[in-house]
Design an enzyme around this catalytic site. Structure first.
Site, PDB file in Angstrom:
ATOM      1  N   ASN A 289       0.217  -3.116  49.352  1.00 45.23           N
ATOM      2  CA  ASN A 289       1.014  -2.444  48.577  1.00 45.23           C
ATOM      3  C   ASN A 289       1.831  -3.225  49.589  1.00 45.23           C
ATOM      4  O   ASN A 289       3.065  -3.015  50.374  1.00 45.23           O
ATOM      5  CB  ASN A 289       1.539  -0.863  48.670  1.00 45.23           C
ATOM      6  CG  ASN A 289       1.507  -0.183  49.916  1.00 45.23           C
ATOM      7  OD1 ASN A 289       0.453  -0.582  51.145  1.00 45.23           O
ATOM      8  ND2 ASN A 289       2.021   0.284  51.049  1.00 45.23           N
TER       9      ASN A 289
ATOM     10  N   ARG B 291       1.319  -5.445  56.268  1.00 45.63           N
ATOM     11  CA  ARG B 291       2.800  -5.105  56.074  1.00 45.63           C
ATOM     12  C   ARG B 291       3.258  -6.743  55.618  1.00 45.63           C
ATOM     13  O   ARG B 291       4.033  -6.766  54.992  1.00 45.63           O
ATOM     14  CB  ARG B 291       3.844  -4.933  56.846  1.00 45.63           C
ATOM     15  CG  ARG B 291       3.748  -3.851  57.165  1.00 45.63           C
ATOM     16  CD  ARG B 291       4.159  -2.615  56.548  1.00 45.63           C
ATOM     17  NE  ARG B 291       4.329  -0.905  56.753  1.00 45.63           N
ATOM     18  CZ  ARG B 291       3.663  -0.633  56.421  1.00 45.63           C
ATOM     19  NH1 ARG B 291       3.204  -0.621  54.997  1.00 45.63           N
ATOM     20  NH2 ARG B 291       4.369   1.611  56.401  1.00 45.63           N
TER      21      ARG B 291
ATOM     22  N   PHE C 120       8.203   6.939  55.210  1.00 47.83           N
ATOM     23  CA  PHE C 120       7.117   7.763  55.617  1.00 47.83           C
ATOM     24  C   PHE C 120       5.917   7.020  56.235  1.00 47.83           C
ATOM     25  O   PHE C 120       6.448   6.192  56.516  1.00 47.83           O
ATOM     26  CB  PHE C 120       6.673   8.268  53.890  1.00 47.83           C
ATOM     27  CG  PHE C 120       7.257   9.130  53.628  1.00 47.83           C
ATOM     28  CD1 PHE C 120       6.840  10.737  53.695  1.00 47.83           C
ATOM     29  CD2 PHE C 120       8.199   8.843  52.647  1.00 47.83           C
ATOM     30  CE1 PHE C 120       7.662  11.864  53.614  1.00 47.83           C
ATOM     31  CE2 PHE C 120       8.514  10.068  51.583  1.00 47.83           C
ATOM     32  CZ  PHE C 120       8.137  11.366  52.257  1.00 47.83           C
ATOM     33  N   GLY C 121       5.724   7.411  57.379  1.00 48.34           N
ATOM     34  CA  GLY C 121       4.128   6.721  58.191  1.00 48.34           C
ATOM     35  C   GLY C 121       4.556   6.510  59.465  1.00 48.34           C
ATOM     36  O   GLY C 121       5.277   6.803  60.056  1.00 48.34           O
TER      37      GLY C 121
ATOM     38  N   HIS D 267      -5.442   7.637  46.530  1.00 46.98           N
ATOM     39  CA  HIS D 267      -3.749   7.899  47.315  1.00 46.98           C
ATOM     40  C   HIS D 267      -3.887   9.090  46.542  1.00 46.98           C
ATOM     41  O   HIS D 267      -3.072   9.135  44.819  1.00 46.98           O
ATOM     42  CB  HIS D 267      -2.725   6.799  46.906  1.00 46.98           C
ATOM     43  CG  HIS D 267      -1.146   7.438  47.267  1.00 46.98           C
ATOM     44  ND1 HIS D 267      -1.164   7.285  49.023  1.00 46.98           N
ATOM     45  CD2 HIS D 267      -0.483   8.563  47.145  1.00 46.98           C
ATOM     46  CE1 HIS D 267      -0.234   7.662  48.842  1.00 46.98           C
ATOM     47  NE2 HIS D 267       0.298   8.616  47.757  1.00 46.98           N
TER      48      HIS D 267
ATOM     49  N   ASP E 277      -4.656   4.857  58.890  1.00 49.49           N
ATOM     50  CA  ASP E 277      -3.226   4.611  57.818  1.00 49.49           C
ATOM     51  C   ASP E 277      -2.154   4.505  58.829  1.00 49.49           C
ATOM     52  O   ASP E 277      -0.972   4.763  58.208  1.00 49.49           O
ATOM     53  CB  ASP E 277      -2.731   5.614  57.402  1.00 49.49           C
ATOM     54  CG  ASP E 277      -2.036   6.267  55.745  1.00 49.49           C
ATOM     55  OD1 ASP E 277      -1.729   5.031  55.438  1.00 49.49           O
ATOM     56  OD2 ASP E 277      -0.971   7.058  55.611  1.00 49.49           O
TER      57      ASP E 277
ATOM     58  N   ASP F 223      -2.315   2.408  47.282  1.00 55.43           N
ATOM     59  CA  ASP F 223      -2.766   3.027  48.113  1.00 55.43           C
ATOM     60  C   ASP F 223      -0.731   3.552  48.488  1.00 55.43           C
ATOM     61  O   ASP F 223      -0.145   2.534  48.136  1.00 55.43           O
ATOM     62  CB  ASP F 223      -2.980   3.097  49.300  1.00 55.43           C
ATOM     63  CG  ASP F 223      -2.658   4.062  50.695  1.00 55.43           C
ATOM     64  OD1 ASP F 223      -3.045   5.164  50.498  1.00 55.43           O
ATOM     65  OD2 ASP F 223      -2.141   3.676  51.406  1.00 55.43           O
TER      66      ASP F 223
END
Lengths: 321, 437
Positions: free
Chosen positions: B92, B62, B321-322, B177, B303, B150
């Site tokens: 990302n 992040r 998501f995640g 991805h 992930d 991704d």
């Protein structure tokens, strides 16, 4: 029912609990026919109608139900999502709760919003429609209406026609009807049927005539016009031609068959005008029964709060009506 | 530092099945050598496993851009606690890892952190859009060995083809991805029985499988090495198995949540079960397990996708998501794969260390005398209850809170330095004894 804190959906209700609500609603339905349509059952209780999604009839129905029970009602409405206003759903409702509200009636565009809320507040939560998940009081008023006309639910044949995939009303009705022993067939083009719908205990059909065969209840779902833009349908015209209910369909049905719709209706799409206004239609009765059902739900949830002397006293006095 | 009493697990390595290891000046030495030297630290792990350092080739840290959810420092600390000595972070971020300066920033941040090696993955296309390729040659100079978009599929097949051809020029790996974005639409969970019951918009398995099959076809066409990230469906496992049999240069990974959870978990509407790709059916879980056992799935990655509480404690369809995974991965693998006997200790080392190192071109995943010590000491007997509040990660979006797991990293060593040492717990729960400091 009286043991539950919240009404989140019909999936979790036992058949006996459903019966208890329907039977209680019958008492409240009588109240609505009295000259003074009010009982003191929820006097001193504050109910917040938190509507995060546009709705007229459901909100008015809940408001009326609460007022008929002598509750104080707070209406809270916002269009769009809570997040778009910069405040989370939990924070919004916690604020309302801090104003000492005992029950929250929640309408929300997100599936699971009522369940999510119920884990974060002390108030009783009533799901007044969450996304595409459930709309339990709508299904209860539908079951009530069917039972009043057909005198039973066990074994009756119900055809649900239309956009099942996006319908919380369809899901709640399917849970309620199958639990009560009704036989349900759902009918729509494949694009409007959700995956594995048969696992919920219903049959599926792509042909209207087949679905209608022997149906004692024809339940039409509202077709949202944006489904055409979403690529689910080539045109409303073709939908109306293929799945719209016409007078000639009714002629094939048994004389006692009911026509139902949760409203609001697209006249000329789900059914021809003559069908909607015909003698089989109980659509307006559904609306009236909705108030009685919501009175029953609000009352039973509140009565279920153990150790509430006022409620116990009320139950003892039989002041429900 | 002497590590005694533990069994070395390094399949095909020269020290495999030896008892204990000695580290002098940060390097592994042959057991028995320099026995006269006084060890500054002696750790006795009875029944413990000494493995090459674990590698996670798929995490999100992040930084830059979303430091409220995780930073390089907190993410690498979480990695160390999970037993990982190397991680690859996905591009990302904001700005994304599509130019040298961002790679340099990440590597600088990693140097200031706890010592766990960080390997930035570069973007395939600028801005993670499906248009222009990144300057992969320069990214490689800066330290990038793989590229991926991704989080965002490269939706144009033509762009993906060009990306593969260009990446092959510089022997860079493409991490896919695999997702047909149009078919996924605004889905939030697996399409099937539970999406119908819960009234949540579904993501069909085909949304992943179509993209897996497309990228395999493009790998066959271009000869570029392809790695399929976070495989979740039976159909994907089948497609990868067939491609491998045919000789297409494809590898694949899955994550612990895809063999421990199904879409039924969404019943709670808890956004900690919302991930992409989504949790699938029992049948898919079985296929993932089979793929792990027969080697179709080369790697178990996490992930690790941290999100702040505000992004998760909301209505499910509005949640991100995640889930995070660095601190639970080893425990889940040991509890759900090793203990039931689906894999052995050597398989675990291949799945969580060696194959990732090989695919990514890292000089790790083995234990050899003379090399800088990079290893993980696993206590297979330690039983523990997952409590996300105790994690080193900055985020808490973990669906395994309250789960009882058996097995955890007691010690993580990078370049001969302890980057994680579960001292108190290790002493209390197991035979781990520290004789001298």
């Amino acid at each position: 029912m009286v043991k539950r804190r919240h009404l989140l959906g019909l999936r979790e209700l036992e058949p006996l609990e459903i019966l208890e609500i329907l039977d209680s609603a019958r008492s409240f339905r009588e109240v609505l026919d009295r000259p003074i349509k009010k009982v003191p059952a929820l006097r001193g209780i504050t109910i917040c109608n938190a509507f995060f999604e546009p709705s007229t009839r459901t909100r008015v129905s809940f408001e009326l139900a609460a007022k008929r029970l002598s509750a104080d009602v707070l209406n809270f409405a916002t269009t769009g999502s809570s997040v778009s206003k910069g405040e989370t759903l939990i924070d919004t409702v916690r604020n309302i709760e801090a104003m000492k509200v005992e029950m929250v009636v929640l309408r929300h565009g997100s599936s699971g919003a009522a369940q999510f809320l119920s884990t974060h507040v002390k108030a009783n939560v009533v799901n007044a429609g969450d996304g595409q998940h459930e709309h339990p009081t709508q299904a209860l008023l539908d079951l009530y209406t069917m039972r009043e006309h057909l005198s039973r639910l066990q074994g009756i044949r119900v055809a649900i026609i239309g956009d099942v995939a996006h319908s919380r009303v369809a899901r709640s009705n399917i849970w309620g009807l199958t639990k009560m022993g009704a036989k349900v067939v759902v009918c729509a083009p494949q694009t409007l049927l959700p995956p594995d719908i048969q696992s919920l205990g219903v049959k599926t059909s792509y042909r209207l005539e087949e679905a209608l065969d022997g149906a004692q209840v024809v339940y039409l779902l509202r077709l949202q016009r944006e489904r055409q833009d979403g690529g689910y349908l080539p045109s409303l015209r073709e939908y109306a031609r293929t799945f719209g209910l016409k007078v000639e369909h009714l002629e094939q049905l048994p004389p006692e068959t009911l026509l139902m719709h949760p409203g609001p209706m697209n006249r000329g799409v789900e059914a021809e005008n003559a069908v909607v206004d015909g003698h089989r239609s109980v659509i307006l009765e559904q609306v009236t029964n909705g108030v009685a059902i919501r009175m029953a739900v609000l009352f039973l949830l509140w009565a279920g709060r153990e150790g509430t002397p006022a409620v116990r006293e009320m139950l003892r006095e039989g002041s429900v009506g | 530092m002497d590590l005694v009493g533990g069994r070395v697990v390094d399949p095909d390595g020269p020290l495999n099945r030896r008892e204990g290891l000695r580290i002098v000046d940060g390097r592994l030495v042959e057991p028995g050598d320099q026995a006269d030297l006084e060890s500054d630290l002696m750790i006795d792990l009875q029944g413990g496993l000494l493995t090459p350092g674990l590698s996670d080739m798929h995490v999100h840290l992040r930084e830059p851009g979303y430091e409220d959810a995780e930073t390089v420092a907190t993410g690498l600390r979480a990695a160390a606690r999970g037993g990982f000595t190397r991680v690859a972070c996905m591009p990302n971020t904001n700005p994304p890892v599509d130019q040298r300066s961002v790679v340099e920033l990440l590597l600088a941040r990693a140097r200031e952190a706890c010592g766990v090696h960080l390997h930035p993955v570069g973007a395939v296309t600028r801005g993670l859009k499906s248009d222009d390729l990144t300057e992969m040659a320069e990214l490689k100079e800066a330290g990038v060995t793989a590229v991926s978009n991704d989080g965002f599929p490269v939706f144009s097949s033509r762009t993906m083809r060009r990306a593969m051809e260009y990446a092959k020029t510089f022997d860079m790996l493409i991490i896919s991805h695999a997702e047909d974005e149009g078919l996924k639409g605004d889905g939030v969970m697996n399409e099937g029985y539970w999406s119908t019951v819960l009234g949540l918009r579904g993501i069909p398995a085909a949304a992943e499988e179509i993209a897996v099959m497309r990228d395999i076809a493009l790998s066959r066409l271009t000869g570029c090495r392809l790695h399929i990230a976070h495989v979740s469906t039976a159909g994907s496992v089948d497609a990868i198995r067939r491609a491998k049999a045919e000789g297409v240069p494809v590898t694949a990974e899955t994550a612990p949540h895809y063999f421990t959870l199904t879409h039924a978990a969404l019943q709670s509407y808890d956004a900690n079960f919302k991930m992409n790709p989504p949790l699938r059916t029992e049948r898919d879980v079985e296929a993932i397990l089979q793929g792990i056992v027969d080697g179709t799935l080369d790697v178990i990655a996490t992930d690790h996708a941290p999100h702040s509480q505000e992004k998760k404690e909301v209505e499910l369809d509005q949640a991100s998501f995640g889930i995070i995974g660095l601190e639970t991965s080893l425990g889940l693998v040991m509890t759900h794969l090793l203990r039931p006997g689906r894999v052995g200790a050597e398989d675990l080392v291949r799945l969580m260390s060696q194959r990732a190192a090989k695919i990514m071109g890292w000089n790790s995943g083995h234990l050899r005398a003379g090399e800088l010590a990079e290893l993980t000491l696993i206590d297979p007997q330690a039983t523990w209850t997952v409590d996300p509040e105790l994690f080193a990660s900055k985020s808490r979006n973990c669906p395994f809170g309250g789960w009882e797991l058996q097995g955890r990293a007691a010690l993580t060593v990078v370049e001969g330095r302890l980057v994680h040492w579960e001292k108190s717990r290790a002493e209390a729960d197991s035979g781990l004894l520290v004789r001298a400091l």
